[in-house]
Enzyme design. Sequence first.
Site, PDB file in Angstrom:
ATOM      1  N   SER A 222       6.358   2.133  -8.073  1.00 50.56           N
ATOM      2  CA  SER A 222       5.023   2.826  -8.259  1.00 50.56           C
ATOM      3  C   SER A 222       5.032   4.384  -7.839  1.00 50.56           C
ATOM      4  CB  SER A 222       3.470   2.393  -8.295  1.00 50.56           C
ATOM      5  OG  SER A 222       2.556   2.936  -8.488  1.00 50.56           O
ATOM      6  N   CYS A 223       4.991   5.314  -8.379  1.00 54.10           N
ATOM      7  CA  CYS A 223       5.589   6.312  -7.828  1.00 54.10           C
ATOM      8  C   CYS A 223       4.476   7.311  -7.787  1.00 54.10           C
ATOM      9  CB  CYS A 223       7.383   6.877  -7.551  1.00 54.10           C
ATOM     10  SG  CYS A 223       7.842   8.424  -6.574  1.00 54.10           S
TER      11      CYS A 223
ATOM     12  N   CYS B 208       4.462   0.453  -2.933  1.00 52.92           N
ATOM     13  CA  CYS B 208       5.000   0.303  -3.302  1.00 52.92           C
ATOM     14  C   CYS B 208       6.859   0.395  -3.617  1.00 52.92           C
ATOM     15  CB  CYS B 208       4.605   2.136  -3.604  1.00 52.92           C
ATOM     16  SG  CYS B 208       2.419   2.582  -3.677  1.00 52.92           S
TER      17      CYS B 208
HETATM   18  O1  LIG Z   1       5.479   4.984  -0.442  1.00 49.08           O
HETATM   19  C1  LIG Z   1       4.542   5.518  -1.544  1.00 49.08           C
HETATM   20  C2  LIG Z   1       3.725   4.527  -1.706  1.00 49.08           C
HETATM   21  C3  LIG Z   1       2.435   5.232  -2.768  1.00 49.08           C
HETATM   22  N1  LIG Z   1       2.395   5.574  -4.019  1.00 49.08           N
HETATM   23  C4  LIG Z   1       1.819   5.615  -4.724  1.00 49.08           C
HETATM   24  C5  LIG Z   1       2.869   5.378  -5.787  1.00 49.08           C
HETATM   25  C6  LIG Z   1       0.947   5.337  -6.950  1.00 49.08           C
HETATM   26  O2  LIG Z   1       0.132   6.656  -7.049  1.00 49.08           O
HETATM   27  C7  LIG Z   1      -0.266   4.697  -5.705  1.00 49.08           C
HETATM   28  C8  LIG Z   1       0.063   2.992  -5.666  1.00 49.08           C
HETATM   29  O3  LIG Z   1      -0.926   2.719  -6.417  1.00 49.08           O
HETATM   30  P1  LIG Z   1      -1.014   1.186  -7.309  1.00 49.08           P
HETATM   31  O4  LIG Z   1      -1.944   1.057  -7.950  1.00 49.08           O
HETATM   32  O5  LIG Z   1      -0.606  -0.116  -6.429  1.00 49.08           O
HETATM   33  O6  LIG Z   1       0.357   1.560  -7.821  1.00 49.08           O
HETATM   34  O7  LIG Z   1       1.007   5.090  -4.333  1.00 49.08           O
HETATM   35  C9  LIG Z   1       3.784   6.461  -3.921  1.00 49.08           C
HETATM   36  O8  LIG Z   1       4.363   6.793  -4.299  1.00 49.08           O
HETATM   37  N2  LIG Z   1       4.475   6.342  -2.790  1.00 49.08           N
END
Ligand SMILES: O=c1ccn([C@H]2C[C@H](O)[C@@H](COP(=O)(O)O)O2)c(=O)[nH]1
Length: 283
Positions: free
Chosen positions: A181-182, A160
């Site tokens: 993505s956050c 992310c």
């Molecule tokens: O350090 C991090 C790791 C993950 N995230 C969050 C952001 C998303 O909600 C999910 C990952 O989903 P994707 O479908 O791969 O985008 O995990 C975060 O905020 N911070």
Amino acid sequence: MKQYLDLCKRIVDEGQWVNNARTNKKCLTVINADLTYDVGNNQFPLVTTRKSFWKSAIAEILGYLRGYQNAADFRALGTKTWDANANDNQAWLNNPNRKGHDDMGLIYGALGRAFPKPSGGHVDLLKQIVEDLSNGIDNRGEILTFYHPGAFDLGCLRPCMYEHHFSLLGDTLYLNSTQRSCDVPLGLNFNMVQVYVLLALMAQITGHKPGKAYHKIVNAHIYEDQLAPMRDIQLTREPFDPPKLIINPEIKSLKDIETWVTLDDFSVEGYQHHDAIQYPFAV
Ligand SMILES: O=c1ccn([C@H]2C[C@H](O)[C@@H](COP(=O)(O)O)O2)c(=O)[nH]1
Ligand SMILES: Nc1nc(=O)c2c([nH]1)NC[C@@H]1CN(c3ccc(C(=O)N[C@@H](CCC(=O)O)C(=O)O)cc3)CN21
């Protein structure tokens, strides 16, 4: 803290609903946010409108710097936050590249510490950056990247916060971190701490003053089941003054980070916070 609450409020007020196929949940979403942390003046960006488990956040970033790829190694450092992605995500459980219980695959530091070269072999991006910065060199490409589209099927989750770019101006070190993505209620609470700690640690081990860390977020979202606690509880609370982060000054090299550093080498002074909120986690 204000910039965090402003982003939460912006998502609640202006966000658009987007269906997420991976988690089968809807997310209230905005595009683009830029946060800045003044590491030089110890403005530690710890959330105070709920209890923040900052030690878990530091354990994650230490694990990335060590190139960990197993949830058990993260647990040994002091965080269980990778258990669900390693063991409860059906797509990863079905993936033939998964090497068994707790395996996370080729993600984050496992890639950044051994980035595959097209000609064969690997580059340790972090080691190279530490060497350059320690010698006063900024080649305008001191980039620690965890992003390798050719390796997405080899890991449980795409990174992310996928890139950290270091820059030197005189004797001051800066950092630009990029996040694709956050998960604002859960992930960002940790990611702010991690960007701050990464600059503070890298400045300390390369012999520079820390300057500012600039954190760019592209897709910032609140999952549907997190909206009520964010809007009706967390956003109604008044923030407290930020605490201070203290890092053991004996941490002097990348080798120290790789070999003996633990969470006991970090402490937070003056952390006043509201009660914990248990946000649902989307796997
Ligand atoms: O350090 C991090 C790791 C993950 N995230 C969050 C952001 C998303 O909600 C999910 C990952 O989903 P994707 O479908 O791969 O985008 O995990 C975060 O905020 N911070
Ligand atoms: N949906 C999702 N959001 C994320 O933020 C996220 C992922 N997935 N997958 C990969 C990592 C794992 N991260 C996590 C995982 C769990 C917590 C969590 O449960 N936090 C609780 C308790 C933490 C603790 O007790 O140590 C919290 O209240 O912050 C936070 C970040 C961040 N990343």
